[in-house]
Design a protein around this motif. Structure first.
Motif, mmCIF file in Angstrom:
data_model
loop_
_atom_site.group_PDB
_atom_site.id
_atom_site.type_symbol
_atom_site.label_atom_id
_atom_site.label_comp_id
_atom_site.label_asym_id
_atom_site.label_seq_id
_atom_site.Cartn_x
_atom_site.Cartn_y
_atom_site.Cartn_z
ATOM 1 N N ALA A 32 0.862 -1.607 0.172
ATOM 2 C CA ALA A 32 -0.131 0.142 -0.197
ATOM 3 C C ALA A 32 0.947 1.047 -0.101
ATOM 4 O O ALA A 32 2.117 1.487 0.521
ATOM 5 C CB ALA A 32 -0.546 -0.157 1.657
ATOM 6 N N THR A 33 0.472 2.079 -0.534
ATOM 7 C CA THR A 33 0.901 3.366 -0.929
ATOM 8 C C THR A 33 -0.295 4.497 -0.937
ATOM 9 O O THR A 33 -0.765 5.154 -0.728
ATOM 10 C CB THR A 33 1.789 3.467 -2.113
ATOM 11 N N VAL A 34 1.634 5.926 -0.060
ATOM 12 C CA VAL A 34 0.388 7.075 -0.641
ATOM 13 C C VAL A 34 1.205 7.924 -1.466
ATOM 14 O O VAL A 34 2.740 8.209 -1.287
ATOM 15 C CB VAL A 34 0.532 7.863 0.974
ATOM 16 N N THR A 35 0.905 8.962 -2.258
ATOM 17 C CA THR A 35 2.401 9.071 -3.376
ATOM 18 C C THR A 35 1.378 10.484 -3.684
ATOM 19 O O THR A 35 0.396 10.520 -4.023
ATOM 20 C CB THR A 35 1.812 8.445 -4.640
ATOM 21 N N ILE A 36 2.189 11.798 -4.485
ATOM 22 C CA ILE A 36 1.867 12.295 -4.806
ATOM 23 C C ILE A 36 2.594 12.373 -6.273
ATOM 24 O O ILE A 36 3.332 11.873 -6.717
ATOM 25 C CB ILE A 36 2.423 13.946 -3.905
ATOM 26 N N VAL A 37 1.637 12.720 -6.981
ATOM 27 C CA VAL A 37 1.969 12.966 -8.507
ATOM 28 C C VAL A 37 2.474 14.479 -8.759
ATOM 29 O O VAL A 37 2.166 15.269 -8.816
ATOM 30 C CB VAL A 37 0.866 12.681 -9.576
ATOM 31 N N ASP A 38 4.265 13.977 -9.405
ATOM 32 C CA ASP A 38 4.803 15.791 -9.707
ATOM 33 C C ASP A 38 4.235 15.307 -11.374
ATOM 34 O O ASP A 38 3.723 14.683 -11.840
ATOM 35 C CB ASP A 38 6.272 15.400 -9.602
ATOM 36 N N GLU A 39 5.024 16.430 -11.976
ATOM 37 C CA GLU A 39 4.931 17.240 -13.671
ATOM 38 C C GLU A 39 5.685 15.797 -14.127
ATOM 39 O O GLU A 39 4.952 14.871 -15.840
ATOM 40 C CB GLU A 39 5.672 17.574 -13.990
ATOM 41 N N ASP A 40 7.017 14.958 -13.973
ATOM 42 C CA ASP A 40 7.208 14.018 -14.452
ATOM 43 C C ASP A 40 7.311 12.412 -13.478
ATOM 44 O O ASP A 40 8.196 11.868 -14.040
ATOM 45 C CB ASP A 40 8.832 13.913 -14.773
ATOM 46 N N ARG A 41 6.862 12.073 -12.832
ATOM 47 C CA ARG A 41 7.314 11.515 -11.632
ATOM 48 C C ARG A 41 5.940 10.961 -10.603
ATOM 49 O O ARG A 41 5.706 12.417 -10.321
ATOM 50 C CB ARG A 41 8.481 11.753 -10.507
ATOM 51 N N ILE A 42 6.242 10.203 -10.531
ATOM 52 C CA ILE A 42 5.548 9.382 -9.284
ATOM 53 C C ILE A 42 6.331 9.649 -8.109
ATOM 54 O O ILE A 42 6.945 8.385 -7.732
ATOM 55 C CB ILE A 42 5.014 8.442 -9.406
ATOM 56 N N TRP A 43 5.649 10.938 -6.861
ATOM 57 C CA TRP A 43 6.140 10.425 -5.694
ATOM 58 C C TRP A 43 6.139 9.502 -4.783
ATOM 59 O O TRP A 43 4.726 9.844 -4.192
ATOM 60 C CB TRP A 43 6.768 12.063 -5.310
ATOM 61 N N PHE A 44 6.909 8.966 -3.895
ATOM 62 C CA PHE A 44 5.992 8.030 -2.754
ATOM 63 C C PHE A 44 6.290 8.412 -1.495
ATOM 64 O O PHE A 44 7.292 9.068 -1.074
ATOM 65 C CB PHE A 44 6.880 6.874 -2.385
ATOM 66 N N LYS A 45 5.657 9.654 -0.952
ATOM 67 C CA LYS A 45 5.293 9.633 0.085
ATOM 68 C C LYS A 45 5.303 8.974 1.893
ATOM 69 O O LYS A 45 5.580 9.430 2.644
ATOM 70 C CB LYS A 45 4.065 10.346 0.748
ATOM 71 N N ALA A 46 4.574 7.676 1.111
ATOM 72 C CA ALA A 46 4.516 7.006 2.251
ATOM 73 C C ALA A 46 4.626 5.328 1.097
ATOM 74 O O ALA A 46 3.615 5.538 0.808
ATOM 75 C CB ALA A 46 3.841 6.663 3.496
ATOM 76 N N THR A 47 5.474 3.828 2.035
ATOM 77 C CA THR A 47 5.014 2.928 1.491
ATOM 78 C C THR A 47 5.033 1.890 2.153
ATOM 79 O O THR A 47 5.492 1.772 3.569
ATOM 80 C CB THR A 47 6.462 2.841 0.617
ATOM 81 N N HIS A 48 4.362 0.588 2.016
ATOM 82 C CA HIS A 48 4.123 -0.303 3.385
ATOM 83 C C HIS A 48 4.492 -1.200 1.729
ATOM 84 O O HIS A 48 3.644 -1.829 1.369
ATOM 85 C CB HIS A 48 2.717 -0.317 3.762
ATOM 86 N N GLY A 49 5.193 -2.605 2.386
ATOM 87 C CA GLY A 49 5.321 -3.517 1.469
ATOM 88 C C GLY A 49 6.038 -3.129 -0.047
ATOM 89 O O GLY A 49 6.456 -4.057 0.145
ATOM 90 N N LEU A 50 6.368 -1.873 -0.008
ATOM 91 C CA LEU A 50 7.676 -1.642 -1.177
ATOM 92 C C LEU A 50 8.608 -0.811 -0.265
ATOM 93 O O LEU A 50 8.937 0.297 -0.694
ATOM 94 C CB LEU A 50 6.507 -0.554 -1.783
ATOM 95 N N GLU A 51 9.273 -1.834 -0.607
ATOM 96 C CA GLU A 51 11.166 -0.743 1.152
ATOM 97 C C GLU A 51 11.912 -0.426 -0.263
ATOM 98 O O GLU A 51 12.333 -1.200 -1.645
ATOM 99 C CB GLU A 51 11.415 -1.777 1.455
ATOM 100 N N GLY A 52 12.360 0.827 -0.339
ATOM 101 C CA GLY A 52 13.361 1.626 -1.306
ATOM 102 C C GLY A 52 13.016 1.897 -2.425
ATOM 103 O O GLY A 52 13.707 2.254 -3.248
#
Length: 465
Positions: A34-54
């Motif tokens: 599960a993740t919390v993401t913010i969508v930028d102009e040219d990327r998806i930035w992960f503010k928080a992740t669970h089970g997706l390390e690194g």
């Protein structure tokens, strides 16, 4: 994109509040990621992740989150391999092998979508409408957290700005204070320099006579209007004067300068004291720069007498009386006010009349001249010292009436009086030494002066060689 920048969330360090949302989503939906993401102009930035390390960010195209953020409702892909967009996503086609994806957009109160809350599984699955609503609620929790964070940022920034304004204000006040101190010092130095040009740098050595003087301005930032001088005329005679120009400052200084040099020049033409005051009266009335300023003055002529003393002719123009001091046989001091009746203000009236009086200054006797700053000084009781207070003070002194001692004692009297509403004070003392006091021709000249403080004197001091 402007809304994303407004929240200032991109590339911030991990935050437990968002991490808990991701963990809660994984637990509620029983998924490994599960993740919390913010969508930028040219990327998806992960503010928080669970089970997706690194993993901190991935490219935006082609992207699951980039597609989900375009809708107002939750996006659900039961099987990513059969979805034409999701099937090529690195998370699907790569080693992770994501087969299920669901996301709810994080929507601001004013309708802008910032990113998504996502749940992912490695096997296909279906979720109910209630599950979709739960995912939307988690996205709303993230939105609320972002709003709280933004409000806190505003408070912090406002406080920082307030502190900066206060710091700038204190700095400006300190700079203004320093400038004021520098200006005050410069003004005091200028006033002191100008004042020294208006009085003689040192009294002359008059054979058989002791001279002493003191000059104290009310404020070191102002040029006083008091003046005095002693100078030779003709035939072994000497002239002296003391007076007070109405007002202070540069205008008074210009009148003081005119007064001093006019009296000197007039005495060289006609040493009669009354004639000198008449010449000054005419000069002040004719000079347009003087305006309505006038002065009081006392002018004296010293003529050596056979007994070693001096015949003194005094003319007054509206000035307080001089005091003639003589020692008495019982060790006291006889004090006589020397008044010439009828002397009018100098520079006030075209037909001003001036009066004179003659006295004998014998060996052992002294003469004190002063401006009204002395008699108008207030005592501790709030009363003016006045002529009676000065007379009592002079009468209570010892029988020594030497000019230096007389000035020192009078300055000591001034120092005992409160300095509120203090006016300029000029003092000039003359005395003839007693036959056994000093050899003929020895003269003491003293300009008493204090340090340039809040109520400084100006002048200099010369003692007996």
């Amino acid at each position: 994109m402007a809304a994303v920048r407004r929240y200032d969330i991109l590339d911030t360090p991990p935050d437990g509040a968002y991490d808990r949302v991701a963990a809660l989503a994984a637990r509620l939906f029983e998924v490994p990621v599960a993740t919390v993401t913010i969508v930028d102009e040219d990327r998806i930035w992960f503010k928080a992740t669970h089970g997706l390390e690194g993993v901190t960010e991935i490219g935006r195209d082609p992207g699951l989150c980039a597609s989900a953020v375009l809708t107002d409702d939750p996006t659900v892909i039961p099987d990513t391999l059969v979805d034409p967009i999701a099937c090529s996503n690195p998370l699907v086609a790569g080693p992770m092998g994501v087969r299920f994806y669901a996301a709810a957009p994080i929507i601001t109160a004013d309708g802008y979508r910032l990113g998504t809350v996502n749940v992912l599984d490695t096997r296909p699955r279906e979720i109910s409408e209630a599950d979709s609503a739960t995912l939307a609620d988690l996205a709303a929790v993230v939105r609320d957290q972002l709003e709280l964070r933004l409000s806190a940022l505003h408070v912090v920034r406002a406080e920082q700005e307030r502190r900066k304004v206060e710091q700038d204000k204190r700095q400006a006040e300190e700079e203004a204070r320093q400038r004021a101190e520098r200006d005050k010092t410069a003004i005091a130095a200028f006033a002191s320099t100008l004042q020294r040009t208006l009085v003689p740098p040192a009294l002359p050595a008059v054979p058989g006579l002791e001279l002493a003087c003191h000059y104290q301005t009310a404020s070191p930032q102002e040029v006083g209007g008091d003046f005095y001088d002693v100078f030779p005329v003709d035939g072994g005679r000497w002239a002296f004067f003391l007076g007070d120009v109405c007002g202070k400052g540069a205008e008074a200084a210009s009148v003081t300068s005119l007064t001093r040099y006019t009296l000197r020049a007039a005495a060289l033409v006609d040493a009669d004291p009354t004639a000198a005051l008449k010449a000054l009266n005419t000069a002040l009335l004719l000079d347009a720069a003087v305006g309505t300023r006038f002065c009081t003055a006392i002018f004296g002529l010293l003529d050596p007498a056979p007994d070693g003393g001096f015949t003194v002719t005094l003319a007054t123009g509206g000035h307080p009386p001089a005091y003639h001091l003589s020692p008495t046989e019982d060790g006291g001091v006889r004090v006589e006010a020397v008044r010439a009746k009828g002397g009018m203000l100098v520079g006030a009236f075209a037909e001003a009349a001036f009066a004179s009086r003659t006295l004998h200054l014998a060996p052992g006797q002294g003469l004190l001249l002063y401006t009204d700053g002395l008699t108008e000084a207030r005592t501790a009781d709030g009363d003016m010292l006045a002529d009676t207070g000065l007379t009592d003070f002079l009468a209570q002194r010892s029988a020594t009436v030497g000019a230096g001692r007389l000035i020192d004692d009078t300055v000591a009297l001034l120092d005992t009086l409160p300095d509120t509403e203090r006016d300029d004070v000029a003092l000039l003392a003359l005395s003839v030494p007693a036959p056994d006091a000093a050899p003929a021709g020895i003269t003491t000249t003293a300009h008493s002066a204090a340090a340039p403080t809040a109520d400084a004197s100006v002048g200099q001091e010369n003692r007996r060689p």
